[in-house]
Design an enzyme around this catalytic site. Structure first.
Site, short mmCIF file in Angstrom:
data_model
loop_
_atom_site.label_atom_id
_atom_site.label_comp_id
_atom_site.label_asym_id
_atom_site.label_seq_id
_atom_site.Cartn_x
_atom_site.Cartn_y
_atom_site.Cartn_z
CG ASN A 9 7.55 -7.46 -1.66
OD1 ASN A 9 7.59 -6.84 -0.59
ND2 ASN A 9 7.21 -8.74 -1.74
CD1 TRP A 10 11.19 -1.91 -1.72
CD2 TRP A 10 11.38 -0.50 0.01
NE1 TRP A 10 11.35 -0.64 -2.22
CE2 TRP A 10 11.47 0.24 -1.19
CE3 TRP A 10 11.46 0.18 1.24
CZ2 TRP A 10 11.64 1.63 -1.19
CZ3 TRP A 10 11.63 1.57 1.23
CH2 TRP A 10 11.72 2.28 0.03
CE LYS A 11 10.33 -10.64 -1.41
NZ LYS A 11 10.74 -11.96 -1.85
CG HIS A 98 4.90 -12.48 -1.41
ND1 HIS A 98 5.79 -13.43 -0.98
CD2 HIS A 98 5.51 -11.78 -2.39
CE1 HIS A 98 6.90 -13.30 -1.70
NE2 HIS A 98 6.76 -12.31 -2.54
CD GLU A 100 8.95 -13.86 0.65
OE1 GLU A 100 8.66 -12.75 1.12
OE2 GLU A 100 9.80 -14.03 -0.26
CD GLU A 170 6.17 -12.53 -6.54
OE1 GLU A 170 6.94 -11.62 -6.84
OE2 GLU A 170 5.92 -12.84 -5.35
N GLY A 176 14.07 -15.16 -4.81
CA GLY A 176 15.28 -15.00 -3.99
C GLY A 176 16.30 -16.10 -4.21
CB SER A 215 15.64 -14.42 -9.52
OG SER A 215 15.73 -15.08 -8.27
N GLY A 236 11.78 -8.14 -5.92
CA GLY A 236 12.22 -8.21 -4.53
C GLY A 236 13.59 -7.60 -4.38
N GLY A 237 14.61 -8.46 -4.30
CA GLY A 237 15.99 -8.03 -4.01
C GLY A 237 16.46 -6.83 -4.83
#
Ligand code: 13P
Length: 253
Positions: A9-11, A98, A100, A170, A176, A215, A236-237
């Site tokens: 997930n590149w966000k 998600h 977010e 999640e 993150g 993470s 993610g990251g």
């Protein structure tokens, strides 16, 4: 056998050129990989056209997801992107709910139900995100919160539809933050999630992939993926660095 999945997930990250380079690198690093893992990238909407064309030109096994979709089918909804448009671009998956989006854009379970219905009716796969926040975990309400998220959205669908859903656990406190759920915490929750799904959809629960997100990185992926009910990861990251993303994929097999 449940499908094993690693999704990036590149966000809201990367320019189009950076995203194109990233997907080329991922595809290159996976060229000789024959492991039975479904590898998914979820770039921003603006990148989908060019990334779909790169994947096609490279005859890549990597598949596309969108990070979100509209809860309406079409019409006067300025700024929204419909499920049909995303299908048109070659997306196979759409991330729904998600944390977010739940938190910053106030998406309700009712919104998510409508999105889920559109995704399923268009023959695509929702990656439905669930998970508790730090306070809920500290108050020992994490099982209750996650069960409610599943019941409020999934329970109104038919088993045959739910069979097309991918779940992603999640924990919000792990997203993150560099703080991961331990392998034991992840497995405990994933097993619980499968039981909640089984309570309503007996014959289907064993077939539904449940991904862990929060993470996840090359150094902890293998341990987290060891759980019997952990079928992969939503990353993610670490999905923004091709070598790290591919190392996570390789940790799954
Ligand atoms: P991080 O891997 O950056 O913690 O993000 C997880 C996530 O939110 C994936 O959807």
């Amino acid at each position: 056998m449940r499908t094993k999945i690693v999704a990036g997930n590149w966000k809201m990250n990367t320019s189009v050129a950076e995203g194109e380079l990233l997907v080329r690198q991922i595809d290159f690093l996976l060229k000789d990989n024959t492991a039975p893992v479904e590898v998914i990238v979820a770039p921003p909407f603006t990148h989908l056209v060019s990334i779909a064309s790169i994947l096609k030109d490279n005859d890549s096994k990597v598949v596309l997801a969108a990070q979100n979709c509209a809860y309406k089918e079409s019409g006067a909804y300025t700024g929204e992107v419909s499920v049909k448009m995303l299908k048109d671009l070659g997306c196979k998956y759409i991330i729904i709910g998600h944390s977010e989006r739940r938190e910053y854009f106030k998406e309700s379970n009712e919104d998510l139900k409508q999105k889920m219905e559109l995704v399923l009716n268009n023959g695509m796969h929702p990656i439905f995100c669930i998970g508790e926040n730090l306070q809920e975990r500290e108050e020992n309400r994490h099982f209750e919160v996650v069960a409610e998220q599943i019941k409020d959205v999934l329970y109104s669908f038919k088993g045959a539809d739910v069979a097309n859903v991918v779940l992603a656990y999640e924990p919000v406190w792990a997203i993150g933050t560099g703080k991961t759920a331990s392998a034991a915490q992840a497995e405990e929750m994933h097993a619980y999630i499968r039981r909640v799904v089984a309570d309503k959809f007996k014959g289907y629960a064993d077939e539904i992939p449940i991904l862990y997100g929060g993470s996840c990185k090359p150094s902890n992926a293998q341990e987290i993926f060891e759980g019997d009910n952990v079928d992969g990861g939503l990353i993610g990251g670490a999905s923004l660095v091709a070598q790290d993303f591919v190392a996570i994929i390789k940790a799954l097999v």
